[in-house]
Design an enzyme around this catalytic site. Structure first.
Site, PDB file in Angstrom:
ATOM      1  N   SER A 375     -31.589 -65.201  -6.659  1.00  0.00           N
ATOM      2  CA  SER A 375     -31.169 -64.100  -8.064  1.00  0.00           C
ATOM      3  C   SER A 375     -30.023 -64.324  -7.784  1.00  0.00           C
ATOM      4  O   SER A 375     -28.781 -64.737  -7.265  1.00  0.00           O
ATOM      5  CB  SER A 375     -31.062 -62.394  -7.055  1.00  0.00           C
ATOM      6  OG  SER A 375     -30.022 -61.450  -7.758  1.00  0.00           O
ATOM      7  N   ARG A 376     -29.607 -64.636  -9.424  1.00  0.00           N
ATOM      8  CA  ARG A 376     -28.515 -65.422  -9.820  1.00  0.00           C
ATOM      9  C   ARG A 376     -26.652 -64.344  -9.711  1.00  0.00           C
ATOM     10  O   ARG A 376     -26.166 -64.304  -9.850  1.00  0.00           O
ATOM     11  CB  ARG A 376     -28.341 -66.177 -10.784  1.00  0.00           C
ATOM     12  CG  ARG A 376     -28.902 -67.425 -10.962  1.00  0.00           C
ATOM     13  CD  ARG A 376     -29.324 -68.235 -12.467  1.00  0.00           C
ATOM     14  NE  ARG A 376     -30.689 -69.294 -11.671  1.00  0.00           N
ATOM     15  CZ  ARG A 376     -31.018 -68.996 -12.753  1.00  0.00           C
ATOM     16  NH1 ARG A 376     -31.265 -68.282 -13.643  1.00  0.00           N
ATOM     17  NH2 ARG A 376     -31.828 -70.298 -12.728  1.00  0.00           N
ATOM     18  N   VAL A 377     -27.412 -63.726  -9.990  1.00  0.00           N
ATOM     19  CA  VAL A 377     -26.740 -61.922 -10.162  1.00  0.00           C
ATOM     20  C   VAL A 377     -27.055 -60.790  -9.193  1.00  0.00           C
ATOM     21  O   VAL A 377     -25.856 -59.769  -9.128  1.00  0.00           O
ATOM     22  CB  VAL A 377     -26.543 -61.623 -12.027  1.00  0.00           C
ATOM     23  CG1 VAL A 377     -25.567 -62.098 -12.651  1.00  0.00           C
ATOM     24  CG2 VAL A 377     -27.579 -61.355 -12.260  1.00  0.00           C
TER      25      VAL A 377
END
Lengths: 513, 178
Positions: A375-377
């Site tokens: 999950s990048r953010v």
């Protein structure tokens, strides 16, 4: 439903009174050919791209190809009654769907018409389905979590409000189950959910709706259904209808969650339309604009700032941010994530949850591969307590995977390695979770705290699931207030001592020593 | 697949440019009408459908039928159409030529449909109103269509002004069933 005669005559009266009758001026054309729901219309010199076209008998179409002497259009719905030579009129409008809270709890088709047999929807507003996503000025960074209620996801791939997180996997790996659990867990969070079913069996859609009803989750959910038997044009449009309904909540300072189940089928429906419109095929016979098809859709998932909400709600809502979280689902074929549509959507989204057949069959459900799911953010949005405790889980699993491969060659292992392997096994076991049983933040924190701090090291691997259930029961029975306090203020510092005490007291009961 | 009208467009604009240069718009209009009549003749259609005739045969046949009715340039057009296998676009060539001619002369054709026969006076008023609206000379082509019940419907190109009772009933039906 009972029909009220006075209501109807009142309705007709008001409609007649509001009807302005005068000479109408329209551009028209004639149907030249009709093949598989694709219509070529001669004339219509003033038609616009994406404009609605009116066919005889209240049928509508969408102008998609504008050519020198003709217009290529898809017909929305039934097209059997249309024949060559029929007159087609421009309407000057873009396709609109009803929006608003009246849709909650309902099952609608791609045009926003109810299909659940509960009468008309009293929606007062409608909006166009194709809109430009909020720009950079209108946006705000993702900082609040969407709790899926699944330990594995909330601890390792957290999702934030306004994020786009892809759920990807083969058939029968539990993609829809993750999505449905997430919807069920939003009962108390206030997040409105939109479930867009694209190209699925009617029976599957009915199952999802029934499960949502059983768990009391339909009250905050809109289901947009475009089953496999609906025309390709409606399957393609349903995703845009759904996002328009979701944007209403975002624009009014609320939080919404939209699930596209699934975008592979939407791309296939779009491919069918494109090929019939004689657009040139590209890779895997998809048209050239498949990337744009998904990027413009997912770009509309956003977290918007207070100024935007105030402007979008025309001053009715002040000082609130809005969000629309997107959970697109992609079905891969035999685990091939390098196919055209999966790579596109992976690159568009802010992270992905990989579900794997092998894990699913090994009984690890949700069958998430923790190594390649990211999950990048979402990290910025995770609750403090899960963020701090969840770090240990990720590390334990990463070390376990490395050692598990290595340890197959070595017969005797040193003490540290053996301990890491055992911890990894227990964490893997702990990440299992039953369907339709979402957990609260406090429950998750307790389970993760217990495994991180070695309370489960002495427990047999097969007993880990039972141990967890017993621990949760114990906490619920004896420490209800403490659990509620954690849910109210999920910070590790304030509650670490409580978690330790619950675990120690549970161990002291001697049930698992 | 391109439509015939798209194929016909370059031929029509070529013919139009030539005719305008020579100042022979009216003559070309007649010649094209004649060619279309020849083309549509059942005997000619049967000959064209005959697979044993080569393109050269068709060209000879077509030109011999036309005889002295067409001039050298028109004979060249026929030859070109046959050699390019585009004779079937002849109707569209004529239509487009007439449209270009009307545009040049600032004339538009209007298809006027009325429920009952209208008087010359009424038609004159209607034509004047239409001319004021489209800024062109309107050439009305009146047809009586009892299905309209009352009122009038005018079509110019793709644009339709519908002021008929039938049209109003239709829009009322749409408004009530929506």
């Amino acid at each position: 439903m009972q029909l009220n005669p006075s209501e109807i005559s009142e309705l007709i009266k008001s409609k007649i009174q509001n009807l302005t009758v005068g000479a109408e001026m329209r551009t028209q054309g004639t149907v030249v050919s009709l093949t598989d729901g694709i219509c070529r219309v001669h004339g219509l010199s003033d038609a616009m791209q994406g404009e609605m076209l009116e066919f005889p008998n209240n049928a509508f179409g969408l102008a998609l190809n504008l050519e020198r002497d003709s217009v290529g259009a898809v017909i929305l719905g039934e097209y059997e009654h249309i024949t060559e030579g029929d007159v087609v009129k421009c309407t000057g409008r873009i396709l609109e769907v009803p929006i608003g809270p009246a849709l909650l709890g309902r099952v609608v088709n791609a045009l926003g018409q109810p299909i659940d047999g509960r009468g008309p929807i009293q929606a007062t507003e409608s909006d166009v389905i194709e809109k430009v996503a909020p720009g950079v000025i209108a946006r705000k960074s993702v900082s609040q979590p969407v709790q899926t209620g699944l330990k594995a996801i909330d601890a390792m791939v957290p999702i934030g409000r306004g994020q786009r997180e892809l759920i990807i996997g083969d058939r029968q790996t539990g993609k829809t189950a993750v999505a449905v659990d997430t919807i069920i867990n939003q009962k108390s969070s206030g997040i409105k959910c939109i479930y867009v079913a694209i190209g699925q069996k009617q029976s599957s859609i009915a199952n999802v709706v029934r499960k949502l009803e059983e768990h009391g989750a339909m009250a905050h959910t809109i289901v947009v259904a475009a089953s496999a038997s609906t025309p390709a044009a409606l399957q393609y449009l349903s995703a845009y209808s759904g996002v328009t309904m979701g944007e209403y909540f975002m624009d009014n300072g609320q939080d919404a969650l939209i699930i596209y189940d699934d975008l592979s089928k939407q791309a296939v429906a779009y491919r069918q339309i494109s090929l019939l419109l004689k657009r040139p095929p590209g890779r895997e016979a998809f048209p050239g604009d498949v990337f744009y098809l998904h990027s413009r859709l997912l770009e509309r998932s956003a977290r918007v700032n207070e100024e935007y909400v105030e402007m979008a709600s025309k001053g009715a809502v002040k000082g609130k941010t809005g969000s629309l979280t997107g959970l697109p689902i992609i079905e891969t074929q035999a685990g091939d994530v390098t196919a055209f549509v999966p790579t596109n959507v992976i690159s568009i989204t802010d992270g992905q949850i990989f579900l794997e057949t092998d894990l699913f069959n090994a009984g690890i459900r949700p069958a998430m591969n923790a190594g390649i799911s990211v999950s990048r953010v979402g990290g910025a949005a995770q609750t403090d307590i899960i963020k701090k405790l969840g770090g240990g889980i990720r590390l334990a699993l990463a070390q376990y995977r490395e050692l598990a491969a290595f340890s197959q060659f070595a017969s005797d292992l040193d003490e540290a390695t053996r301990r890491q392997l055992e911890r990894g096994e227990r964490v893997t076991e702990l990440m299992k979770q039953k369907q339709y049983a979402p957990m609260s933040v406090a429950e998750m924190a307790l389970s993760i705290y217990a495994v991180n701090n070695g309370y489960m090291d002495k427990v047999e691997r097969r007993k880990v699931v039972d141990f967890e259930a017993a621990l949760q029961r114990f906490a619920k029975g004896n420490y209800k207030e403490a659990v509620d306090a954690i849910n109210a203020k999920p910070e590790l510092k304030a509650h670490e001592a409580t978690l330790k005490k619950i675990c120690d007291d549970f161990m002291a009961t001697g049930a698992y020593t | 697949m391109a439509e015939l009208i798209t194929i016909a467009r370059p031929y029509a604009s070529g013919v139009f440019a030539h005719a305008k240069e020579q100042g022979q718009l009216a003559k070309w209009s007649e010649m094209l009408a004649f060619l279309v009549r020849v083309y549509q003749d059942p005997g000619m259609q049967a000959a064209l459908a005959n697979p044993t005739l080569t393109r050269a045969d068709v060209e000879r046949l077509f030109l011999s039928v036309c005889g002295e009715h067409i001039d050298g340039a028109a004979r060249n057009l026929v030859g070109l159409l046959i050699r390019n296998d585009r004779l079937e676009a002849l109707l569209q060539v004529r239509e487009l030529f007439e449209a270009l001619k009307a545009g040049e002369e600032s004339i538009v054709d209007a298809r006027v449909e009325t429920a009952f026969p209208i008087t010359d006076e009424q038609l004159r008023t209607l034509t004047q109103k239409l001319e004021a609206r489209v800024q062109r000379t309107v050439r009305p082509n009146v047809q009586v269509v009892p299905d309209l019940i009352g009122g009038v419907r005018v079509q110019i190109g793709d644009d339709v002004w519908d002021a008929s009772v039938r049209g109003q009933l239709n829009s009322m039906a749409t408004a009530l069933t929506k």
